[in-house]
Scaffold this motif. Structure first.
Motif, PDB file in Angstrom:
ATOM      1  N   GLY A  51      16.556 -12.025 -11.320  1.00  0.00           N
ATOM      2  CA  GLY A  51      16.212 -11.895  -9.842  1.00  0.00           C
ATOM      3  C   GLY A  51      16.566 -13.228  -9.112  1.00  0.00           C
ATOM      4  N   ALA A  52      16.127 -14.168  -9.509  1.00  0.00           N
ATOM      5  CA  ALA A  52      16.114 -15.608  -8.844  1.00  0.00           C
ATOM      6  C   ALA A  52      17.782 -15.901  -8.701  1.00  0.00           C
ATOM      7  N   LEU A  53      18.476 -15.370  -9.471  1.00  0.00           N
ATOM      8  CA  LEU A  53      20.126 -15.444  -9.545  1.00  0.00           C
ATOM      9  C   LEU A  53      20.547 -14.741  -8.402  1.00  0.00           C
ATOM     10  N   GLY A  54      19.766 -14.203  -7.414  1.00  0.00           N
ATOM     11  CA  GLY A  54      20.444 -13.265  -6.192  1.00  0.00           C
ATOM     12  C   GLY A  54      20.819 -11.818  -6.331  1.00  0.00           C
ATOM     13  N   VAL A  55      20.519 -11.337  -7.666  1.00  0.00           N
ATOM     14  CA  VAL A  55      21.203  -9.985  -7.882  1.00  0.00           C
ATOM     15  C   VAL A  55      20.037  -9.000  -7.868  1.00  0.00           C
ATOM     16  N   PRO A  56      20.231  -7.707  -7.372  1.00  0.00           N
ATOM     17  CA  PRO A  56      19.195  -6.493  -7.358  1.00  0.00           C
ATOM     18  C   PRO A  56      18.728  -6.292  -8.960  1.00  0.00           C
ATOM     19  N   VAL A  57      17.549  -6.178  -9.412  1.00  0.00           N
ATOM     20  CA  VAL A  57      17.220  -5.990 -10.520  1.00  0.00           C
ATOM     21  C   VAL A  57      16.097  -4.822 -10.627  1.00  0.00           C
ATOM     22  N   THR A  58      16.239  -3.611 -11.282  1.00  0.00           N
ATOM     23  CA  THR A  58      15.133  -2.896 -11.422  1.00  0.00           C
ATOM     24  C   THR A  58      14.634  -2.810 -12.952  1.00  0.00           C
ATOM     25  N   THR A  59      13.324  -2.706 -12.934  1.00  0.00           N
ATOM     26  CA  THR A  59      12.720  -2.551 -14.307  1.00  0.00           C
ATOM     27  C   THR A  59      12.153  -1.333 -14.747  1.00  0.00           C
ATOM     28  N   HIS A  60      12.380  -1.056 -16.007  1.00  0.00           N
ATOM     29  CA  HIS A  60      11.863   0.425 -16.482  1.00  0.00           C
ATOM     30  C   HIS A  60      11.264   0.087 -17.768  1.00  0.00           C
ATOM     31  N   GLN A  61      10.056   0.792 -17.917  1.00  0.00           N
ATOM     32  CA  GLN A  61       9.177   0.531 -19.036  1.00  0.00           C
ATOM     33  C   GLN A  61       9.825   1.832 -19.934  1.00  0.00           C
ATOM     34  N   VAL A  62      10.195   1.490 -20.905  1.00  0.00           N
ATOM     35  CA  VAL A  62      11.229   2.712 -21.702  1.00  0.00           C
ATOM     36  C   VAL A  62      11.071   2.507 -23.143  1.00  0.00           C
ATOM     37  N   ASP A  63      10.510   3.488 -23.872  1.00  0.00           N
ATOM     38  CA  ASP A  63      10.611   3.187 -25.544  1.00  0.00           C
ATOM     39  C   ASP A  63      12.030   3.851 -25.712  1.00  0.00           C
ATOM     40  N   VAL A  64      13.002   3.245 -26.436  1.00  0.00           N
ATOM     41  CA  VAL A  64      14.081   3.827 -26.658  1.00  0.00           C
ATOM     42  C   VAL A  64      14.116   4.831 -27.514  1.00  0.00           C
ATOM     43  N   ALA A  65      12.966   4.869 -28.369  1.00  0.00           N
ATOM     44  CA  ALA A  65      12.859   6.047 -29.555  1.00  0.00           C
ATOM     45  C   ALA A  65      12.500   7.385 -28.879  1.00  0.00           C
ATOM     46  N   ASP A  66      12.080   7.281 -27.623  1.00  0.00           N
ATOM     47  CA  ASP A  66      11.426   8.293 -26.998  1.00  0.00           C
ATOM     48  C   ASP A  66      12.727   9.039 -25.943  1.00  0.00           C
ATOM     49  N   ARG A  67      12.971  10.115 -26.413  1.00  0.00           N
ATOM     50  CA  ARG A  67      14.297  10.885 -25.941  1.00  0.00           C
ATOM     51  C   ARG A  67      13.894  11.232 -24.639  1.00  0.00           C
ATOM     52  N   GLU A  68      12.652  11.779 -24.322  1.00  0.00           N
ATOM     53  CA  GLU A  68      12.517  12.522 -22.752  1.00  0.00           C
ATOM     54  C   GLU A  68      12.604  11.165 -21.854  1.00  0.00           C
ATOM     55  N   ARG A  69      11.932  10.129 -22.432  1.00  0.00           N
ATOM     56  CA  ARG A  69      11.709   8.840 -21.683  1.00  0.00           C
ATOM     57  C   ARG A  69      12.875   8.351 -21.305  1.00  0.00           C
ATOM     58  N   MET A  70      14.112   8.479 -22.360  1.00  0.00           N
ATOM     59  CA  MET A  70      15.254   7.732 -22.182  1.00  0.00           C
ATOM     60  C   MET A  70      15.947   8.605 -21.113  1.00  0.00           C
ATOM     61  N   ALA A  71      15.879  10.181 -21.084  1.00  0.00           N
ATOM     62  CA  ALA A  71      16.544  10.941 -20.112  1.00  0.00           C
ATOM     63  C   ALA A  71      16.263  10.636 -18.672  1.00  0.00           C
ATOM     64  N   ALA A  72      14.973  10.435 -18.446  1.00  0.00           N
ATOM     65  CA  ALA A  72      14.328   9.926 -17.499  1.00  0.00           C
ATOM     66  C   ALA A  72      14.865   8.474 -16.857  1.00  0.00           C
ATOM     67  N   PHE A  73      14.956   7.437 -17.850  1.00  0.00           N
ATOM     68  CA  PHE A  73      15.594   6.280 -17.437  1.00  0.00           C
ATOM     69  C   PHE A  73      16.982   6.384 -16.932  1.00  0.00           C
ATOM     70  N   VAL A  74      17.737   7.392 -17.437  1.00  0.00           N
ATOM     71  CA  VAL A  74      19.087   7.692 -16.941  1.00  0.00           C
ATOM     72  C   VAL A  74      19.080   8.080 -15.423  1.00  0.00           C
ATOM     73  N   GLN A  75      18.091   9.081 -15.411  1.00  0.00           N
ATOM     74  CA  GLN A  75      17.935   9.479 -13.659  1.00  0.00           C
ATOM     75  C   GLN A  75      17.307   8.164 -12.781  1.00  0.00           C
ATOM     76  N   GLU A  76      16.481   7.377 -13.355  1.00  0.00           N
ATOM     77  CA  GLU A  76      15.959   6.394 -12.709  1.00  0.00           C
ATOM     78  C   GLU A  76      17.133   5.332 -12.251  1.00  0.00           C
ATOM     79  N   VAL A  77      18.099   5.368 -13.310  1.00  0.00           N
ATOM     80  CA  VAL A  77      18.975   4.291 -13.116  1.00  0.00           C
ATOM     81  C   VAL A  77      20.129   4.626 -11.762  1.00  0.00           C
ATOM     82  N   VAL A  78      20.337   5.984 -12.004  1.00  0.00           N
ATOM     83  CA  VAL A  78      21.214   6.734 -11.117  1.00  0.00           C
ATOM     84  C   VAL A  78      20.599   6.611  -9.771  1.00  0.00           C
ATOM     85  N   ALA A  79      19.449   6.859  -9.755  1.00  0.00           N
ATOM     86  CA  ALA A  79      18.713   7.148  -8.351  1.00  0.00           C
ATOM     87  C   ALA A  79      18.672   5.783  -7.640  1.00  0.00           C
TER      88      ALA A  79
END
Ligand SMILES: NC(=O)c1ccc[n+]([C@@H]2O[C@H](COP(=O)([O-])OP(=O)(O)OC[C@H]3O[C@@H](n4cnc5c(N)ncnc54)[C@H](O)[C@@H]3O)[C@@H](O)[C@H]2O)c1
Length: 276
Positions: A51-79
């Motif tokens: 972020g210090a380099l001036g770009v927008p950054v969003t953070t997402h606490q996600v376990d890649v092994a967790d299918r449902e959390r990964m699906a929600a992550f995709v929605q968060e990124v799109v939103a």
């Protein structure tokens, strides 16, 4: 593909090592970032650096092994960003121990992250990537996705699986005339926390774990920043196979020259390097 201010990039496992360096390198190129990891605290530090380099950054606490959390992550990124162009499936773990030492539960745990994490990323982000006129999927395998290193059976299996999955995916995209590019990355030793964070197989003796960490720290010559630089260059050049580090380059050549019997040459070398 180009990477600039119009690029939205997703990086998993971005709280440490190669993932963190990739996030910073992509931010230097101007990319907008959606970064994820299980470790929220260390991920926040990556977000601060990028972020210090001036770009927008969003953070997402996600376990890649967790299918449902990964699906929600995709929605968060799109939103948050409206889509994505670049997906880097980087999150991964190591597991030490020979085939007879590793429990089936240990192997399942490793595959759930190193293999299924990549499959979740590809499968769940694909519909979003398909909406772009240009997109790129980058899956991080390892040089152990090219050679079968003893003492790492489960890790090797997961990284060969990532390579096979990624190569077949690339061929599917080509046959479909899709604008989505697909690269597989094979790093050699990169100086990160991976060996120290590795889970010792339930039956693996602790002495070999300490030796394993020491051997890794001696052998890993490439910095995470140099690895990230190489990976970004590979993406910009649309390289199908991105080898990271002179060790990866040399081992890949040896495997090509002796596709089945390479261990006859490498075995004595590794044995000398890994003596307790
Ligand atoms: N370091 C090397 O020598 C090397 C060599 C070849 C391949 N790789 C691969 O590079 C990738 C990055 O490894 P690294 O060396 O930077 O390791 P690292 O341990 O420094 O970073 C890995 C990151 O992944 C995160 N992570 C672990 N499990 C996760 C999960 N279930 N969900 C989400 N995030 C998770 C960790 O919290 C950590 O932030 C891995 O896929 C690894 O297998 C590393």
């Amino acid at each position: 593909m180009q990477i600039d201010h119009s690029t939205i990039a997703v990086v998993t496992g971005a709280a440490s090592g190669i993932g963190r360096a990739l996030a910073v390198r992509l931010a230097q190129a101007g990319a907008r970032l959606a970064i994820s990891d299980v470790n929220a605290e260390a991920l926040a530090e990556t977000a601060r650096l990028a972020g210090a380099l001036g770009v927008p950054v969003t953070t997402h606490q996600v376990d890649v092994a967790d299918r449902e959390r990964m699906a929600a992550f995709v929605q968060e990124v799109v939103a948050a960003h409206g889509g994505t162009h670049l997906l880097i499936n980087n999150a991964g773990v190591a597991l030490t121990g020979n085939a007879d030492e590793l429990s089936l539960e240990d192997i399942e745990w490793l595959m759930s992250i190193n293999f299924w994490g990549v499959v979740h990323g590809v499968k769940l982000f694909l519909p979003v990537l398909q909406q772009q006129s240009a997109a790129h999927i980058v899956n991080i395998s390892s040089i152990f996705g090219i050679i079968g290193m003893p003492g790492h059976t489960a890790y090797v299996a997961s990284k060969f699986a990532v390579r096979g999955y990624t190569e077949a995916l690339r061929h599917e995209m080509l046959m479909a005339g899709s604008p989505i590019r697909v690269s597989v990355v094979h790093p050699g030793g990169v100086k990160t926390a991976i060996a120290r964070s590795a889970k010792p197989g339930a039956g693996a003796p602790s002495k070999s774990r300490e030796t394993e960490i020491r051997n890794f720290e001696q052998a890993a010559r490439t910095t995470p920043e140099a690895a990230a630089e190489r990976i970004v260059r590979g993406i910009l050049r649309n390289e199908d196979r991105i080898l990271v580090g002179p060790d990866a380059w040399a081992l890949e050549r040896i495997q090509r020259w002796f596709p089945v019997r390479y261990w006859r040459l490498l075995g004595p070398l590794f044995e000398r390097m890994t003596k307790e």
